[in-house]
Design a protein around this motif. Structure first.
Motif, PDB file in Angstrom:
ATOM      1  N   ASP A   1       0.843  -1.203   0.000  1.00 40.75           N
ATOM      2  CA  ASP A   1       0.000   0.000   0.000  1.00 40.75           C
ATOM      3  C   ASP A   1       0.871   1.243   0.000  1.00 40.75           C
ATOM      4  N   VAL A   2       1.887   1.212   0.839  1.00 38.45           N
ATOM      5  CA  VAL A   2       2.719   2.399   1.017  1.00 38.45           C
ATOM      6  C   VAL A   2       3.512   2.689  -0.249  1.00 38.45           C
ATOM      7  N   ARG A   3       4.050   1.621  -0.855  1.00 36.85           N
ATOM      8  CA  ARG A   3       4.799   1.831  -2.098  1.00 36.85           C
ATOM      9  C   ARG A   3       3.934   2.529  -3.129  1.00 36.85           C
ATOM     10  N   ALA A   4       2.674   2.183  -3.123  1.00 34.65           N
ATOM     11  CA  ALA A   4       1.770   2.763  -4.104  1.00 34.65           C
ATOM     12  C   ALA A   4       1.596   4.273  -3.887  1.00 34.65           C
ATOM     13  N   GLU A   5       1.919   4.742  -2.689  1.00 30.95           N
ATOM     14  CA  GLU A   5       1.791   6.176  -2.422  1.00 30.95           C
ATOM     15  C   GLU A   5       2.791   7.005  -3.219  1.00 30.95           C
ATOM     16  N   GLY A   6       3.896   6.398  -3.574  1.00 26.92           N
ATOM     17  CA  GLY A   6       4.877   7.089  -4.410  1.00 26.92           C
ATOM     18  C   GLY A   6       5.500   8.270  -3.708  1.00 26.92           C
ATOM     19  N   LEU A   7       5.558   9.389  -4.395  1.00 24.93           N
ATOM     20  CA  LEU A   7       6.175  10.588  -3.834  1.00 24.93           C
ATOM     21  C   LEU A   7       5.175  11.272  -2.901  1.00 24.93           C
ATOM     22  N   THR A   8       5.556  11.374  -1.656  1.00 25.52           N
ATOM     23  CA  THR A   8       4.634  11.893  -0.651  1.00 25.52           C
ATOM     24  C   THR A   8       5.057  13.293  -0.230  1.00 25.52           C
ATOM     25  N   PRO A   9       4.142  14.253  -0.304  1.00 32.40           N
ATOM     26  CA  PRO A   9       4.521  15.635  -0.020  1.00 32.40           C
ATOM     27  C   PRO A   9       4.822  15.869   1.458  1.00 32.40           C
ATOM     28  N   VAL A  10       5.827  16.689   1.721  1.00 29.03           N
ATOM     29  CA  VAL A  10       6.119  17.120   3.088  1.00 29.03           C
ATOM     30  C   VAL A  10       5.883  18.624   3.137  1.00 29.03           C
ATOM     31  N   TYR A  11       5.041  19.058   4.077  1.00 30.72           N
ATOM     32  CA  TYR A  11       4.605  20.450   4.100  1.00 30.72           C
ATOM     33  C   TYR A  11       5.266  21.238   5.218  1.00 30.72           C
ATOM     34  N   PRO A  12       5.422  22.525   5.020  1.00 29.24           N
ATOM     35  CA  PRO A  12       5.789  23.377   6.141  1.00 29.24           C
ATOM     36  C   PRO A  12       4.721  23.206   7.216  1.00 29.24           C
ATOM     37  N   ALA A  13       5.129  22.907   8.426  1.00 29.28           N
ATOM     38  CA  ALA A  13       4.178  22.656   9.505  1.00 29.28           C
ATOM     39  C   ALA A  13       4.537  23.521  10.694  1.00 29.28           C
ATOM     40  N   THR A  14       3.769  23.404  11.740  1.00 34.70           N
ATOM     41  CA  THR A  14       4.067  24.202  12.918  1.00 34.70           C
ATOM     42  C   THR A  14       3.487  23.493  14.123  1.00 34.70           C
ATOM     43  N   GLU A  15       3.767  23.999  15.292  1.00 38.58           N
ATOM     44  CA  GLU A  15       3.250  23.368  16.493  1.00 38.58           C
ATOM     45  C   GLU A  15       1.729  23.305  16.403  1.00 38.58           C
ATOM     46  N   GLY A  16       1.183  22.122  16.623  1.00 35.22           N
ATOM     47  CA  GLY A  16      -0.274  22.005  16.592  1.00 35.22           C
ATOM     48  C   GLY A  16      -0.803  21.411  15.303  1.00 35.22           C
ATOM     49  N   VAL A  17       0.015  21.397  14.268  1.00 37.60           N
ATOM     50  CA  VAL A  17      -0.421  20.716  13.048  1.00 37.60           C
ATOM     51  C   VAL A  17       0.798  20.179  12.300  1.00 37.60           C
ATOM     52  N   THR A  18       0.797  18.859  12.123  1.00 39.72           N
ATOM     53  CA  THR A  18       1.958  18.237  11.484  1.00 39.72           C
ATOM     54  C   THR A  18       1.793  18.243   9.970  1.00 39.72           C
ATOM     55  N   SER A  19       2.905  17.952   9.308  1.00 45.17           N
ATOM     56  CA  SER A  19       2.883  17.823   7.855  1.00 45.17           C
ATOM     57  C   SER A  19       1.897  16.732   7.451  1.00 45.17           C
ATOM     58  N   ASP A  20       1.879  15.661   8.227  1.00 43.22           N
ATOM     59  CA  ASP A  20       0.997  14.551   7.878  1.00 43.22           C
ATOM     60  C   ASP A  20      -0.472  14.941   7.961  1.00 43.22           C
ATOM     61  N   ARG A  21      -0.775  15.709   8.967  1.00 40.39           N
ATOM     62  CA  ARG A  21      -2.151  16.179   9.125  1.00 40.39           C
ATOM     63  C   ARG A  21      -2.529  17.082   7.943  1.00 40.39           C
ATOM     64  N   ILE A  22      -1.591  17.941   7.563  1.00 45.09           N
ATOM     65  CA  ILE A  22      -1.861  18.813   6.423  1.00 45.09           C
ATOM     66  C   ILE A  22      -2.078  17.982   5.170  1.00 45.09           C
ATOM     67  N   ARG A  23      -1.285  16.921   5.047  1.00 41.62           N
ATOM     68  CA  ARG A  23      -1.436  16.084   3.861  1.00 41.62           C
ATOM     69  C   ARG A  23      -2.830  15.463   3.801  1.00 41.62           C
ATOM     70  N   GLU A  24      -3.310  15.001   4.950  1.00 43.36           N
ATOM     71  CA  GLU A  24      -4.676  14.456   4.972  1.00 43.36           C
ATOM     72  C   GLU A  24      -5.681  15.500   4.502  1.00 43.36           C
TER      73      GLU A  24
END
Ligand code: ADP
Ligand code: MG
Length: 713
Positions: free
Chosen positions: A167-190
């Protein structure tokens, strides 16, 4: 680019139908769903998003990743080698916050997959403990520790119940976002994933014809590709499309301002009267360089046009800018008006005052106004500026205080304008008579490569002094490392002193504190006075000394009583001691290329060749460049290539926004191109009123909302 090179996603949006071509860009957006606030986020998350500038779905889609993690190769724990960057799918067994000394918080977890166990580590994210309780399956991306075996430092993570490596391989290139305290890059990606279906509503600011002729993908497609690219090429193509928009809007702003200025006949015409400026030039003991002649002619044309001049005069220290500026100031004076020169520091203002005084030979009154001007003197200067009796003034920020009034300010010369804030620069311009714009001449000793100039000063006209006045000496530059070589340097310096010359020693830049820097310089001065230079007189100058003591140290050095001047970088600009031939710079790698080049320019100003020693690593590209190159403009290009544009001018200023997507110098071609396109567009449609330009106009307005003076990008 041929059609075949266009990635699939973009190819599908390339052909335009006829209706679109004739209608220009899409008409104004309906009440877009992108303007809606973010749904279903907690108060805390919303607040955190807001600090990132994200309030609506549209903002979210415009929040771009700064890199992508490659998930195409998710790896088993057993296959990790030290230093590998990788993605691992593992189950959390134990997880706990670890106490550490200092402020770093550490979370450690024991995680397993089918074939192995390792320790996963998070720095400064204590909340991970609650997000990944034991038993959770997680996708961890990070790097295997090079020193501790079986330890993995996590950069991003995601709880992913039941997920498999496939499943994860299928994700391919995964974006990493500028984040800050209280919201992670992963949360932003969702959140971005959820907003993705709305991407189609993104406003397309470019007229269709332009987009077609430039072969650009639609903005919506570019945004999507930047968030979730299929491969690296696609990311770059998408980034270039967004950079195009960004730079075009910048170009429209700059070109627009320039045109507005050309239309306004709001400045006082300063015509050559032949009374002051000409005779003064003729009285100088030297011939002007060709560049000086040219700059003076360009400025004269501006001053006589009635349109407010906004001109950048660029030339290295010693290239003769002050002479050119003074000529313009005398133009104001011979037309019965006033001129002011504003410098960013007292030292510089004093230096200018001395140069101007000397150049004027005492024939024309000129006054200095700084924070240290005594009250009685200050009162006198203010009164004479207000009455118009005093025509020329040099000063610092003290010039823009409310109490300062000019009778008829017609020319403002601003030295090293990038060291002033926007407000300060405009405050001086507002000292002109109501309804009149003063002419403004900006001086800079930092050679700025053309690309960068266009980005930062694209709204200014520019004159360059490249030729140095005749008689300037070559400066041999060497990068020196190691104790023995250092001893030889001191011996060489002592020989120069024995021959009657003088030596500068510049102490390391201490960014954190002027006090520390002053302390380091003091210690070095004492050491040198006891040791290598014990036979000579050593003076010290740093930013923490009183103006009196600084002036005294300067005087002792300038008069030749002192042989060595130990200084912090305060001497970077504005000291002219032609008898000094040696410049020693400690920890040279702490300085930028242009700073070092300026420091080096302090020597070789008299009859004798100069010597510049940079103590530092000879393999460092910046130092090597200095040793090999003597031309400031070439060095500036090198600097730009090594460091990128963001840092070149050092101090980032309050109120300035950096480019978000475009990168210099990589996108230099785009910058030039968009600038030309902006010229074309505005020459057909000066106020962006045509329907096909409406959205560009809106983009320009929102980007440059805080109108007031020049806003550098
Ligand atoms: P800048 O402001 O660019 O550092 P200045 O205008 O202060 O340079 O000039 C530096 C020195 O060179 C001054 O002492 C000035 O009198 C002298 N100077 C300026 N132009 C010339 C020239 N064309 N020939 C010789 N000397 C010059
Ligand atoms: Mg000068």
């Amino acid at each position: 680019m041929s059609a075949a090179d266009v990635p699939l996603r973009f190819a599908s949006v390339q052909p335009l139908d006829r209706r679109q071509l004739t209608a220009g860009s899409r008409t104004a957006p309906r009440a877009s769903r992108l303007a809606a606030p973010l749904p279903r986020t907690s108060r805390r998350t919303s607040a955190a998003l807001e600090t990132l500038g994200i309030a609506s779905l549209g903002d979210l889609l415009e929040h771009l990743p700064f890199r992508h993690e490659d998930r195409r190769e998710a790896r088993p724990i057993a296959a990790l080698a030290p230093g590998d960057e990788a993605t691992v799918i593992a189950d959390i067994r134990r997880i706990a916050r670890r106490r550490t000394r200092g402020r770093v918080s550490v979370v450690e977890a024991t995680v397993t997959d089918d074939g192995g166990t390792m320790k996963a580590v998070w720095f400064n994210q204590p909340w991970v403990v609650d997000r990944l309780p034991p038993g959770t399956r997680a996708v961890l991306h990070g790097r295997a520790d090079t020193r501790r075996r079986n330890s993995f430092v996590v950069s991003t993570y995601e709880a992913a119940p039941g997920v498999t490596a496939a499943d994860v391989r299928a994700e391919g290139l995964t974006p990493v976002y500028p984040a800050t305290e209280g919201v992670t890059s992963d949360r932003i990606r969702e959140l971005v994933k959820r907003a993705r279906p709305l991407e189609g509503e993104t406003v397309e600011p470019l007229p269709s014809l332009l987009r077609a002729s430039e072969r650009l993908p639609e903005r919506a497609a570019a945004l999507d590709a930047l968030h979730f690219p299929d491969d690296e090429d696609e990311t770059e193509l998408a980034r270039r499309r967004l950079a195009f928009d960004e730079l075009l809007v910048l170009g429209l702003e700059y070109v627009g301002r320039r045109r507005a200025r050309e239309e306004a006949l709001s400045a006082i015409e300063l015509d050559p009267t032949g009374e002051l400026a000409g005779p003064w030039l003729a009285s100088l003991p030297f011939r002007l360089t060709g560049d000086q002649d040219r700059a003076i002619a360009e400025i004269d044309a501006d001053l006589a046009s009635g349109r407010p001049m906004q001109r950048l005069l660029m030339g290295e220290v010693g290239s003769g800018k002050t002479v050119v500026a003074l000529h313009a100031m005398l133009r104001a004076l011979e037309n019965g008006r006033q001129a002011a020169l504003m410098a960013p520091t007292e030292t510089l203002a004093e230096q200018h005052m001395a140069t101007l005084d000397q150049l004027l030979g005492g024939h024309v009154p000129i006054a200095l106004l700084t924070g240290s001007t005594p009250t009685a003197r200050r009162r006198d200067v203010l009164a004479r500026l207000e009455s118009g009796e005093l025509g020329l003034v040099v000063g610092t920020h003290a010039l823009i205080e409310d109490t300062v009034e000019f009778r008829a300010l017609a020319l403002a010369v601003v030295d090293e304008q990038h060291r002033f804030g926007v407000r300060q620069r405009t405050a001086l311009e507002e000292k002109a008579p109501p309804g009149r714009s003063p002419h403004v001449l900006h001086l800079t000793a930092t050679p700025i490569p053309r690309t960068y100039r266009l980005m930062r000063y694209g709204d200014l006209d520019c004159s360059i002094l490249r030729d140095l006045p005749a008689g300037r000496q070559a400066i041999g530059t060497h990068v020196v490392d190691g104790a023995r070589a250092r001893r030889r340097v001191y011996e060489r310096a002592c020989e120069e002193i024995a021959a009657g010359r003088q030596v500068f020693v510049v102490c390391p830049l201490v960014e954190e504190s002027e006090v520390l820097q002053a302390r380091a310089a003091t210690a070095e001065a004492e050491r040198l006075a006891d040791d290598e230079f014990r036979a000579h007189r050593v003076e010290l100058i740093h930013g923490q000394m009183s103006a009196r003591r600084k002036a005294e140290a300067m005087r002792a050095f300038a008069s030749g009583e002192a042989d060595v001047l130990v200084a912090t970088s305060v001497i970077e600009v504005g000291i002219d001691v032609p008898n000094a031939t040696v410049m020693l710079v400690e920890s040279a790698e702490r300085y930028g290329v242009s700073q070092l080049h300026q420091l080096r320019g302090r020597v070789g100003r008299g009859r004798h060749p100069g010597l510049c020693i940079l103590f530092g690593d000879p393999d460092q590209p910046r130092l090597r460049a200095l040793a090999e190159e003597s031309d400031g403009f070439t060095l500036a290009e090198v600097d730009l290539a090594i460091r990128g544009a963001g840092e070149v001018l050092g101090t980032r200023q309050h109120g300035e926004r950096e480019l978000r997507v475009a990168r210099l110098p990589d996108d230099a071609d785009l910058l030039e191109r968009t600038h030309r396109i902006a010229e074309e567009i505005l020459s057909r449609d000066a106020h962006l009123e045509a329907p096909e330009h409406a959205l560009l106009g809106a983009a320009r307005a929102s980007r440059f909302a805080e109108r007031s003076g020049r806003i550098a990008a």
